[in-house]
Enzyme design. Structure first.
Site, PDB file in Angstrom:
ATOM      1  N   GLU A  25       0.835  -1.209   0.000  1.00 63.52           N
ATOM      2  CA  GLU A  25       0.000   0.000   0.000  1.00 63.52           C
ATOM      3  C   GLU A  25       0.866   1.254   0.000  1.00 63.52           C
ATOM      4  O   GLU A  25       2.071   1.196   0.244  1.00 63.52           O
ATOM      5  CB  GLU A  25      -0.939  -0.010   1.206  1.00 63.52           C
ATOM      6  CG  GLU A  25      -0.211  -0.244   2.522  1.00 63.52           C
ATOM      7  CD  GLU A  25      -0.624   0.704   3.624  1.00 63.52           C
ATOM      8  OE1 GLU A  25      -0.764   1.893   3.329  1.00 63.52           O
ATOM      9  OE2 GLU A  25      -0.777   0.244   4.764  1.00 63.52           O
ATOM     10  N   LYS A 161      -5.144  -2.122  14.251  1.00 69.63           N
ATOM     11  CA  LYS A 161      -4.453  -1.155  15.110  1.00 69.63           C
ATOM     12  C   LYS A 161      -5.069  -1.194  16.510  1.00 69.63           C
ATOM     13  O   LYS A 161      -6.284  -1.229  16.667  1.00 69.63           O
ATOM     14  CB  LYS A 161      -4.533   0.236  14.495  1.00 69.63           C
ATOM     15  CG  LYS A 161      -3.758   0.335  13.183  1.00 69.63           C
ATOM     16  CD  LYS A 161      -3.775   1.738  12.616  1.00 69.63           C
ATOM     17  CE  LYS A 161      -2.962   1.807  11.336  1.00 69.63           C
ATOM     18  NZ  LYS A 161      -3.611   1.172  10.180  1.00 69.63           N
TER      19      LYS A 161
END
Length: 304
Positions: A25, A161
């Site tokens: 990414e 996360k």
């Protein structure tokens, strides 16, 4: 190949030769850290993929096309573009970015879409998005989760996360039918920490098993991809007991200051960086490199 996809010569050759490929990414480059550190880390991640015998293909929208595989010049150009001039792309705004001729960095969801269009089956990232804390009132849930249920790409991450609601994230992935495979341990990792206190739904210890699972999903006609959660290396982790109070403090400060919606994550990550005296970023870099290596090994197993 769709005309909107611009393959680098190296990516094109790798696809033609059926070499292992790993998609990467670009949001970590444009929005993850300042220049030139972002460029250095991007180069390190690509090198980590190569060291394991695969070809890296960093994905971004540039010049009205989806670039799959960035040469040194394009990587430098992207890394040095100010973040406010780069769209952060997910499924909802990928087409709009192309239509407007803007530069765009791909999140997990957008990278999965672009990788699949290009014929790449494995993608390495840092961490996925997920269900935000308080989502029962805000309905703030990352598009990454839905994408994992739609695009047939194996995503290697260090978990979601740890600022997110991890139990709810796991529940949503289960509802969507996304296999969550912990690599080499029974617990779900929590990004900066090796442990989350949550049992992983599945465990595999060999990249060949993960590759076989992807192939069998295709044979069974099952839509979507796989999420491989790869724990951060022990020497780089910030233990869960140390991270919990840091995350709680950052969350309470965000609430006290009325920070909401898309501003929450950047605020939290910056405060965690400050509260850990930079260790959170060091850990982030270490886990991305670790994920790139595992993704390359999975891609190599898929290519055999």
């Amino acid at each position: 190949m769709p005309p909107l996809i611009a393959l680098s010569p190296e990516t094109s050759q790798a696809l033609a030769d059926r070499q292992p490929l790993v998609a990467l990414e670009s949001t970590i480059i444009t929005h993850g850290m300042p220049y030139p550190q972002n460029l250095e880390v991007a180069q390190q991640v690509e090198a980590a993929v190569r060291e394991e015998g695969a070809v890296p293909a960093t994905i971004a929208v540039m010049g009205g096309r989806i670039r799959v595989g960035l040469d040194a010049e394009a990587l430098e150009a992207l890394a040095s573009t100010p973040a406010e001039q780069v769209m952060k792309l997910s499924r909802a705004d990928l087409a709009a970015c192309l239509a407007l001729g803007r530069t765009g960095a791909t999140t997990v969801a957008a990278t999965m879409i672009c990788a699949h269009l290009a014929g790449i089956e494995v993608f390495a990232t840092g961490g996925i998005g997920g269900v935000h804390r308080g989502a029962e009132t805000s309905f703030d849930i990352s598009a990454d989760l839905q994408e994992l249920a739609q695009s047939p790409v194996t995503v290697v991450a260090a978990g979601a996360k740890a600022i997110l609601d991890l139990p709810k994230t796991l529940e949503v992935l289960e509802t969507l039918g996304v296999p969550v495979i912990a690599f080499g341990q029974d617990q779900l990792p929590a990004f900066w920490s090796r442990e989350s206190g949550l049992a992983a739904p599945l465990r595999m210890d060999d990249p060949a098993q993960i590759a076989a699972s992807a192939r069998l999903r295709r044979e069974l006609g099952l839509s979507g991809g796989q999420l491989v959660v790869n724990p951060i290396p022990p020497e780089a982790e910030i233990p869960r007991a140390e991270m919990i109070p840091v995350v709680e403090q950052a969350l309470s400060e965000a609430e006290a200051q009325g920070i909401a919606a898309k501003a929450v994550t950047p605020f939290l990550l910056q405060r965690i960086f400050e509260l850990t005296q930079g260790r959170s970023l060091d850990a982030n870099i270490a886990l991305v490199l670790n994920n790139a290596r595992l993704a390359a090994r999975i891609a190599a197993a898929m290519a055999t």
